[in-house]
Design a protein around this motif. Structure first.
Motif, mmCIF file in Angstrom:
data_model
loop_
_atom_site.group_PDB
_atom_site.id
_atom_site.type_symbol
_atom_site.label_atom_id
_atom_site.label_comp_id
_atom_site.label_asym_id
_atom_site.label_seq_id
_atom_site.Cartn_x
_atom_site.Cartn_y
_atom_site.Cartn_z
ATOM 1 N N ALA A 129 -42.967 50.197 -32.279
ATOM 2 C CA ALA A 129 -43.292 48.784 -32.039
ATOM 3 C C ALA A 129 -43.900 48.596 -30.652
ATOM 4 C CB ALA A 129 -42.051 47.915 -32.202
ATOM 5 N N ASP A 130 -43.375 49.321 -29.653
ATOM 6 C CA ASP A 130 -43.931 49.234 -28.297
ATOM 7 C C ASP A 130 -45.375 49.742 -28.265
ATOM 8 O OD1 ASP A 130 -41.506 48.281 -27.224
ATOM 9 O OD2 ASP A 130 -40.784 50.316 -26.862
ATOM 10 N N LEU A 131 -45.596 50.862 -28.928
ATOM 11 C CA LEU A 131 -46.937 51.432 -28.980
ATOM 12 C C LEU A 131 -47.896 50.487 -29.693
ATOM 13 C CD1 LEU A 131 -48.961 53.709 -28.562
ATOM 14 C CD2 LEU A 131 -48.019 54.838 -30.577
ATOM 15 N N LEU A 132 -47.453 49.952 -30.801
ATOM 16 C CA LEU A 132 -48.283 49.035 -31.562
ATOM 17 C C LEU A 132 -48.613 47.783 -30.753
ATOM 18 C CD1 LEU A 132 -49.669 48.383 -34.219
ATOM 19 C CD2 LEU A 132 -47.534 47.376 -34.990
ATOM 20 N N ALA A 133 -47.616 47.242 -30.060
ATOM 21 C CA ALA A 133 -47.841 46.039 -29.255
ATOM 22 C C ALA A 133 -48.906 46.301 -28.197
ATOM 23 C CB ALA A 133 -46.540 45.578 -28.619
ATOM 24 N N ASP A 134 -48.830 47.450 -27.516
ATOM 25 C CA ASP A 134 -49.835 47.772 -26.504
ATOM 26 C C ASP A 134 -51.202 48.031 -27.131
ATOM 27 O OD1 ASP A 134 -48.245 47.404 -24.310
ATOM 28 O OD2 ASP A 134 -48.192 49.515 -23.713
ATOM 29 N N ALA A 135 -51.224 48.680 -28.287
ATOM 30 C CA ALA A 135 -52.502 48.950 -28.956
ATOM 31 C C ALA A 135 -53.186 47.646 -29.359
ATOM 32 C CB ALA A 135 -52.276 49.835 -30.180
ATOM 33 N N VAL A 136 -52.425 46.721 -29.912
ATOM 34 C CA VAL A 136 -53.003 45.437 -30.298
ATOM 35 C C VAL A 136 -53.448 44.666 -29.054
ATOM 36 C CG1 VAL A 136 -52.508 43.182 -31.335
ATOM 37 C CG2 VAL A 136 -51.839 45.273 -32.518
ATOM 38 N N ALA A 137 -52.634 44.704 -27.995
ATOM 39 C CA ALA A 137 -53.012 44.016 -26.753
ATOM 40 C C ALA A 137 -54.306 44.594 -26.194
ATOM 41 C CB ALA A 137 -51.885 44.124 -25.732
ATOM 42 N N PHE A 138 -54.443 45.919 -26.214
ATOM 43 C CA PHE A 138 -55.661 46.568 -25.744
ATOM 44 C C PHE A 138 -56.843 46.142 -26.598
ATOM 45 C CE2 PHE A 138 -58.750 50.032 -25.868
ATOM 46 C CZ PHE A 138 -59.018 50.197 -24.521
ATOM 47 N N HIS A 139 -56.650 46.182 -27.908
ATOM 48 C CA HIS A 139 -57.700 45.766 -28.843
ATOM 49 C C HIS A 139 -58.074 44.309 -28.581
ATOM 50 C CE1 HIS A 139 -59.898 45.422 -32.616
ATOM 51 N NE2 HIS A 139 -59.164 44.382 -32.923
ATOM 52 N N TRP A 140 -57.067 43.482 -28.379
ATOM 53 C CA TRP A 140 -57.296 42.057 -28.185
ATOM 54 C C TRP A 140 -58.043 41.770 -26.883
ATOM 55 C CZ3 TRP A 140 -56.170 39.396 -32.433
ATOM 56 C CH2 TRP A 140 -56.382 38.031 -32.397
ATOM 57 N N ASP A 141 -57.791 42.591 -25.855
ATOM 58 C CA ASP A 141 -58.470 42.396 -24.570
ATOM 59 C C ASP A 141 -59.987 42.531 -24.697
ATOM 60 O OD1 ASP A 141 -56.175 41.875 -23.171
ATOM 61 O OD2 ASP A 141 -55.992 43.894 -22.321
ATOM 62 N N TYR A 142 -60.442 43.235 -25.708
ATOM 63 C CA TYR A 142 -61.870 43.431 -25.888
ATOM 64 C C TYR A 142 -62.447 42.516 -26.958
ATOM 65 C CZ TYR A 142 -61.325 47.193 -22.687
ATOM 66 O OH TYR A 142 -61.057 47.902 -21.557
ATOM 67 N N ARG A 143 -61.670 41.531 -27.340
ATOM 68 C CA ARG A 143 -62.138 40.565 -28.322
ATOM 69 C C ARG A 143 -62.923 39.475 -27.616
ATOM 70 N NH1 ARG A 143 -61.976 44.301 -31.664
ATOM 71 N NH2 ARG A 143 -63.693 44.007 -30.382
ATOM 72 N N ILE A 144 -63.418 38.566 -28.372
ATOM 73 C CA ILE A 144 -64.266 37.520 -27.804
ATOM 74 C C ILE A 144 -63.442 36.435 -27.126
ATOM 75 C CG2 ILE A 144 -66.147 37.934 -29.409
ATOM 76 C CD1 ILE A 144 -65.179 35.580 -31.070
ATOM 77 N N ASP A 145 -64.018 35.886 -26.100
ATOM 78 C CA ASP A 145 -63.445 34.723 -25.439
ATOM 79 C C ASP A 145 -64.194 33.498 -25.941
ATOM 80 O OD1 ASP A 145 -61.647 36.150 -23.810
ATOM 81 O OD2 ASP A 145 -63.241 36.579 -22.370
ATOM 82 N N ALA A 146 -63.532 32.351 -25.855
ATOM 83 C CA ALA A 146 -64.188 31.110 -26.255
ATOM 84 C C ALA A 146 -65.357 30.848 -25.311
ATOM 85 C CB ALA A 146 -63.188 29.960 -26.226
ATOM 86 N N PRO A 147 -66.526 30.561 -25.860
ATOM 87 C CA PRO A 147 -67.689 30.339 -24.996
ATOM 88 C C PRO A 147 -67.648 28.979 -24.309
ATOM 89 C CG PRO A 147 -68.280 29.998 -27.286
ATOM 90 C CD PRO A 147 -66.855 30.480 -27.277
ATOM 91 N N ASP A 148 -68.428 28.856 -23.269
ATOM 92 C CA ASP A 148 -68.632 27.576 -22.588
ATOM 93 C C ASP A 148 -70.108 27.508 -22.212
ATOM 94 O OD1 ASP A 148 -68.545 25.225 -21.209
ATOM 95 O OD2 ASP A 148 -67.090 25.894 -19.711
ATOM 96 N N THR A 149 -70.916 27.157 -23.211
ATOM 97 C CA THR A 149 -72.374 27.120 -23.008
ATOM 98 C C THR A 149 -72.842 25.806 -22.406
ATOM 99 O OG1 THR A 149 -72.839 26.211 -25.200
ATOM 100 C CG2 THR A 149 -72.687 28.628 -25.014
ATOM 101 N N GLY A 150 -71.946 24.816 -22.379
ATOM 102 C CA GLY A 150 -72.325 23.503 -21.866
ATOM 103 C C GLY A 150 -72.678 22.517 -22.957
ATOM 104 N N SER A 151 -72.742 22.985 -24.196
ATOM 105 C CA SER A 151 -73.001 22.067 -25.313
ATOM 106 C C SER A 151 -72.154 22.477 -26.505
ATOM 107 C CB SER A 151 -74.484 22.073 -25.707
ATOM 108 O OG SER A 151 -74.807 23.225 -26.464
#
Length: 164
Positions: A28-50
């Motif tokens: 479970a610890d390994l999985l939690a870190d793996a998902v966190a690592f994977h998630w860190d490289y996911r998309i962030d919500a954009p802020d294009t101004g519109s």
């Protein structure tokens, strides 16, 4: 729990098995870190101004994400319901990232581009659900034509009507 043998992880990583156990005492610890690592490289919500730019950017990036084999495997594993600990890890990661997506909608409301009665979480779900369904259930990527149609639908469903 998802089967995640430490020996296999060590072999594939080129490290000693003891190193894996030292850093991650349980699967479970390994999985939690793996998902966190994977998630860190996911998309962030954009802020294009519109709002239109944010919807376009977010949904375009989301299509690329949900069509990735790793992401599709994560979604498929979650859909089975067989791995509650895995689902909890992924859900926790999503919950932690949700405020930035809510903020994207709230900024558009503040700019007067999105109707104030619109629920931000419902909007995020509206943006992501058809992309996930197409990838997971349709077993195909979202075509450019489908993406353009979905962007337009989300934008029109949420945008402040033009003044008459």
């Amino acid at each position: 729990m998802v089967e995640l043998p430490a020996a296999e992880v060590a072999d594939r990583s080129g490290v000693n098995r003891a190193t894996v156990y030292r850093w991650w005492p349980t699967p479970a610890d390994l999985l939690a870190d793996a998902v966190a690592f994977h998630w860190d490289y996911r998309i962030d919500a954009p802020d294009t101004g519109s709002w239109e730019g944010d919807v376009r950017s977010a949904m375009t990036e989301a299509v690329a994400l949900v069509d990735e084999p790793v992401e599709r495997a994560i979604m498929a594993a979650m859909a089975t319901g067989r791995y509650p600990e895995f689902n909890a890890v992924v859900t926790d990661a999503w919950t932690k990232s949700l405020p930035q997506w809510v903020g994207m909608v709230e900024r558009a409301v503040d700019r007067g581009e999105v109707r104030p009665e619109v629920d931000p979480i419902s909007v995020v779900n509206l943006m992501l659900a058809p992309l996930i369904a197409t990838s997971l259930l349709g077993r195909r990527g979202t075509s450019l034509q489908d993406l353009e149609m979905l962007i337009e639908l989300v934008y029109r469903a949420t945008a402040t009507p033009p003044e008459r």
